[in-house]
Write a protein that holds these residues in place. Structure first.
Motif, PDB file in Angstrom:
ATOM      1  N   ILE A  17       0.770  -0.941  -0.103  1.00  0.00           N
ATOM      2  CA  ILE A  17      -0.459  -0.461  -0.079  1.00  0.00           C
ATOM      3  C   ILE A  17       0.970   1.015  -0.204  1.00  0.00           C
ATOM      4  CG2 ILE A  17      -1.385   1.251   0.884  1.00  0.00           C
ATOM      5  CD1 ILE A  17      -2.951  -1.504   2.077  1.00  0.00           C
TER       6      ILE A  17
ATOM      7  N   PRO B 178      -7.034   4.001  -0.009  1.00  0.00           N
ATOM      8  CA  PRO B 178      -6.988   2.303   0.891  1.00  0.00           C
ATOM      9  C   PRO B 178      -7.011   1.850   2.475  1.00  0.00           C
ATOM     10  CG  PRO B 178      -5.342   3.957  -0.573  1.00  0.00           C
ATOM     11  CD  PRO B 178      -6.074   4.901   0.405  1.00  0.00           C
ATOM     12  N   TRP B 179      -7.218   2.691   3.016  1.00  0.00           N
ATOM     13  CA  TRP B 179      -7.138   2.242   4.300  1.00  0.00           C
ATOM     14  C   TRP B 179      -8.442   2.912   5.262  1.00  0.00           C
ATOM     15  CZ3 TRP B 179      -2.783   5.938   3.618  1.00  0.00           C
ATOM     16  CH2 TRP B 179      -2.971   6.912   3.939  1.00  0.00           C
TER      17      TRP B 179
END
Length: 239
Positions: free
Chosen positions: A189, A237-238
């Motif tokens: 990531i 992304p998180w």
């Protein structure tokens, strides 16, 4: 004593008046390839003992390196290659998956060994020069990068003492993100976020982390941590 052909100069130009560099031509240049025009500005430090020594090296045909500009610690500004031409300053590397950075960029050398702060006079002239170049070539803040950004592991300039946040506050470099980074996020990531930011060179995880830290948080040590994600500016992304 200045080297032959290099006039002495101590006054720092106004931040509003156009700069008038000392013209000291280097033979180390060529045409930009494939009709490319400057879309990046790459910042370097000289890692040499004086600006005069750096000018001489950048104009030495046997060395085969150059830059468009050099700014001395006292604010003296030299130009060695016309902006329309391809100076030999960047070498191997890439940014946003684009190579031949020399054909895509204008190179600015800063008189600094890399182990001490950059002077206020030098930074003032750099800021004025960046503004002028960005207007001439319709560049955005994201166009201003460090040598270490496009050549991670191979280069470390302009180094940990360079004040990127000063440029960011004036719209002369991409603003870093804020907020909390993810906990226990994997390296893939981080790599994806770094690539989105421009760090596209094919290097290992540790080298990539070092390059990102040099740009955004040079005080960072040890393995990847949540704070390393924050300046890259993406939360999707998180979340």
């Amino acid at each position: 004593m200045p080297a032959a052909g290099i006039p002495a100069r101590s006054a720092v130009p106004s931040t509003t008046d156009p700069l008038t560099p000392i013209w000291h031509p280097s033979p180390n240049f060529g045409p930009r390839r494939d009709g490319l025009k400057p879309s990046l500005i790459v910042l370097h430090y000289t890692a040499m003992s004086s600006a005069v020594e750096a000018v001489e090296r950048l104009c030495d045909p046997e060395v085969e390196v150059s830059a468009h500009y050099l700014i001395g610690a006292n604010g003296t500004l030299w130009q060695m290659v016309k902006e329309q031409e391809r100076a030999w300053h960047a070498g191997a590397g890439e940014w946003h998956s684009k190579d031949d950075i020399n054909s895509r960029s204008i190179g600015i050398e800063l008189d600094n060994r890399g182990d001490h702060p950059f002077s206020a006079r030098q930074m003032t002239v750099l800021e004025t020069l960046l503004k002028e170049i960005m207007v001439r070539w319709s560049m955005q803040p994201s166009s201003v990068i460090g040598h270490s950004d496009m050549a991670p592991g191979r280069k470390s300039d302009p180094g940990p003492r360079f004040d990127w946040q000063r440029l960011e506050r004036q719209g002369l470099a991409s603003r870093r993100g804020h907020g909390e980074g993810p906990q226990d996020a994997p390296n893939d990531i981080f790599r994806a976020l770094a690539r989105d930011a421009g760090f596209s060179a094919n290097v290992d995880d540790d080298t990539l982390l070092t390059a990102v830290r040099l740009r955004f948080r040079p005080w960072g040590k040890g393995p990847l941590e949540p704070a390393d994600f924050t300046p890259l500016g993406h939360t999707a992304p998180w979340t």
